[in-house]
Enzyme design. Sequence first.
Site, PDB file in Angstrom:
ATOM      1  N   ASP A   1       1.069  -5.186   8.067  1.00  0.00           N
ATOM      2  CA  ASP A   1      -0.050  -4.254   7.974  1.00  0.00           C
ATOM      3  C   ASP A   1      -1.321  -5.101   7.873  1.00  0.00           C
ATOM      4  O   ASP A   1      -1.518  -5.833   6.894  1.00  0.00           O
ATOM      5  CB  ASP A   1       0.121  -3.338   6.751  1.00  0.00           C
ATOM      6  CG  ASP A   1      -0.964  -2.265   6.674  1.00  0.00           C
ATOM      7  OD1 ASP A   1      -2.060  -2.487   7.220  1.00  0.00           O
ATOM      8  OD2 ASP A   1      -0.704  -1.217   6.054  1.00  0.00           O
TER       9      ASP A   1
ATOM     10  N   LYS B   1     -12.198  -0.081   8.402  1.00  0.00           N
ATOM     11  CA  LYS B   1     -12.662  -0.951   7.309  1.00  0.00           C
ATOM     12  C   LYS B   1     -13.615  -1.995   7.893  1.00  0.00           C
ATOM     13  O   LYS B   1     -14.755  -1.684   8.211  1.00  0.00           O
ATOM     14  CB  LYS B   1     -11.464  -1.577   6.616  1.00  0.00           C
ATOM     15  CG  LYS B   1     -10.498  -0.575   5.984  1.00  0.00           C
ATOM     16  CD  LYS B   1      -9.365  -1.295   5.281  1.00  0.00           C
ATOM     17  CE  LYS B   1      -8.261  -0.332   4.833  1.00  0.00           C
ATOM     18  NZ  LYS B   1      -8.682   0.551   3.742  1.00  0.00           N
TER      19      LYS B   1
ATOM     20  N   PHE C   1       0.847  -1.199   0.000  1.00  0.00           N
ATOM     21  CA  PHE C   1       0.000   0.000   0.000  1.00  0.00           C
ATOM     22  C   PHE C   1       0.887   1.255   0.000  1.00  0.00           C
ATOM     23  O   PHE C   1       1.879   1.318   0.731  1.00  0.00           O
ATOM     24  CB  PHE C   1      -0.929  -0.010   1.216  1.00  0.00           C
ATOM     25  CG  PHE C   1      -1.955   1.075   1.168  1.00  0.00           C
ATOM     26  CD1 PHE C   1      -3.044   0.974   0.321  1.00  0.00           C
ATOM     27  CD2 PHE C   1      -1.815   2.219   1.936  1.00  0.00           C
ATOM     28  CE1 PHE C   1      -3.992   1.997   0.256  1.00  0.00           C
ATOM     29  CE2 PHE C   1      -2.756   3.241   1.870  1.00  0.00           C
ATOM     30  CZ  PHE C   1      -3.849   3.124   1.020  1.00  0.00           C
TER      31      PHE C   1
ATOM     32  N   ARG D   1     -12.651  -3.058  -7.100  1.00  0.00           N
ATOM     33  CA  ARG D   1     -12.674  -3.933  -5.925  1.00  0.00           C
ATOM     34  C   ARG D   1     -14.114  -4.057  -5.421  1.00  0.00           C
ATOM     35  O   ARG D   1     -14.807  -3.045  -5.259  1.00  0.00           O
ATOM     36  CB  ARG D   1     -11.801  -3.360  -4.807  1.00  0.00           C
ATOM     37  CG  ARG D   1     -10.353  -3.136  -5.197  1.00  0.00           C
ATOM     38  CD  ARG D   1      -9.501  -2.751  -3.990  1.00  0.00           C
ATOM     39  NE  ARG D   1     -10.023  -1.610  -3.252  1.00  0.00           N
ATOM     40  CZ  ARG D   1      -9.469  -1.104  -2.158  1.00  0.00           C
ATOM     41  NH1 ARG D   1      -8.363  -1.664  -1.670  1.00  0.00           N
ATOM     42  NH2 ARG D   1      -9.977  -0.054  -1.537  1.00  0.00           N
TER      43      ARG D   1
HETATM   44  C1  LIG Z   1      -3.093  -1.525   3.707  1.00  0.00           C
HETATM   45  C2  LIG Z   1      -3.353  -0.132   4.176  1.00  0.00           C
HETATM   46  N1  LIG Z   1      -2.475   0.453   5.014  1.00  0.00           N
HETATM   47  C3  LIG Z   1      -2.665   1.725   5.447  1.00  0.00           C
HETATM   48  C4  LIG Z   1      -3.749   2.469   5.037  1.00  0.00           C
HETATM   49  C5  LIG Z   1      -3.916   3.906   5.438  1.00  0.00           C
HETATM   50  O1  LIG Z   1      -3.851   4.072   6.777  1.00  0.00           O
HETATM   51  P1  LIG Z   1      -4.059   5.458   7.548  1.00  0.00           P
HETATM   52  O2  LIG Z   1      -4.869   6.367   6.684  1.00  0.00           O
HETATM   53  O3  LIG Z   1      -4.757   5.045   8.811  1.00  0.00           O
HETATM   54  O4  LIG Z   1      -2.719   6.012   7.827  1.00  0.00           O
HETATM   55  C6  LIG Z   1      -4.697   1.875   4.191  1.00  0.00           C
HETATM   56  C7  LIG Z   1      -5.882   2.654   3.759  1.00  0.00           C
HETATM   57  O5  LIG Z   1      -6.743   2.235   3.062  1.00  0.00           O
HETATM   58  C8  LIG Z   1      -4.483   0.557   3.740  1.00  0.00           C
HETATM   59  O6  LIG Z   1      -5.342  -0.018   2.903  1.00  0.00           O
END
Ligand SMILES: Cc1ncc(COP(=O)(O)O)c(C=O)c1O
Length: 426
Positions: free
Chosen positions: A212, A238, A135, A387
């Site tokens: 993650d 989510k 990501f 998706r």
């Molecule tokens: C795999 C993943 N990591 C991190 C994030 C973003 O995290 P944050 O906005 O809480 O920093 C997302 C957001 O969709 C995500 O899908």
Amino acid sequence: MSLPTGARPSIAPTREEALGFDRSDPLAGFRDRFVIPTGGPIYMDGNSLGRLPRATVERLRELTLTEWGGRLVEAWEDWIDLPIQVGDRLAALVGAGPGEVLACDSTSVNLYKLAGAVLDASPNRRVLVTDAANFPTDRYVLAGLARSHGVELRSFESDPVSGPSAADVAAAIDDDVALVCLSHVAFRSAALADMIGVTEAVHARGALVLWDLSHSVGAVPVDLNGCGADLAVGCTYKYLNGGPGAPAFLFVRGDLQDSLRPPIWGWFGHADQFAFEDSFRPASGIGRFQVGSPPIAGLAAAGVGADLVAEAGIAALRTKSILATEMMLALYDSTLAPLGVGLGSPRDPRERGSHLSFLHPGGLALSRWLRREAGVVVDFRPPDTIRVAVAPLYNTFAEAWDSVDAMSGGLAEGVHLGPPPAGRVT
Ligand SMILES: Cc1ncc(COP(=O)(O)O)c(C=O)c1O
């Protein structure tokens, strides 16, 4: 429900059969626990922002009117421990023990804190490793840390559908590596990583692994301690339905906690916060990873979301998620594949999370048409990925059926051929 796990029917179920799956769904009652406007769209985007639980509305009313409005600063007596209390409720969902998970900050900030702490604790290891398809925020945070610490960020390529394997990781690392950061479920393809195999490969090189869990928690069983995982981060908005901007969480294995010092020294992480000492002394345990005043309303909402998932049970949620995505896959084979749609997710349900990715060059126009004209909310990830997520707490089999049906209807009409309707968030 009669669709057996892992056995996709060769003939796609009819809508009547999908309605039958709903009638025998043991989780069906959970849908009423959410605010779902009558006549509203079919919502298949719970892997982006989950729905609002009714209990959250009540909890936030109480929090604002009684606690904040009525008790003002006195309410901090109860609020101060919420990051750890909510963390403990989240810990039960990811195979961690009490005192190993903290609810705080955003996923990005938590990743920064943990990866920065690892770099500081391992001065002789000068490489961070991630999957090039991870990501974006994970890659950006690691790149920023690599630059500020003068270390290397090594990105390796993986299969776009099946995601990074333990062998990919083993080939990418050596004894200079401090930390490997991967997503447990890939945001694009939903590929589920082999947490045991990857963790073993990373430990064999003396490095640490950080997972993650944003696309796993609440939808896929996670056993952090069973896998010997070191560190993890994830969000609560989510599949946990914590709400927009609800705090994320971080996990640090118990025996590692006091050897890691987070790079942001805030007063909430101090060993004696209200002594107002001149210098920073980190608290012992998970509390040291706190920074500043926690967002209490968001924490309360994240707690409600975690409790709903715990009540339904991860095993039951996973079973329903697999059944519904298998049904969609059978429909894909019979209706979408003949229209030129590619499959961007693993076929084996044991190798994917709770969404399916469908690939089409006109995906942006199709996904916007689905939202605006067909009343089906899905999302789009450039260049060509739509998706469609099953959030098993509230999605029905009929909704999953109707979503694929709407996609094939739109494609048959040629809605993908025109310019995409305008929009900023995809
Ligand atoms: C795999 C993943 N990591 C991190 C994030 C973003 O995290 P944050 O906005 O809480 O920093 C997302 C957001 O969709 C995500 O899908």
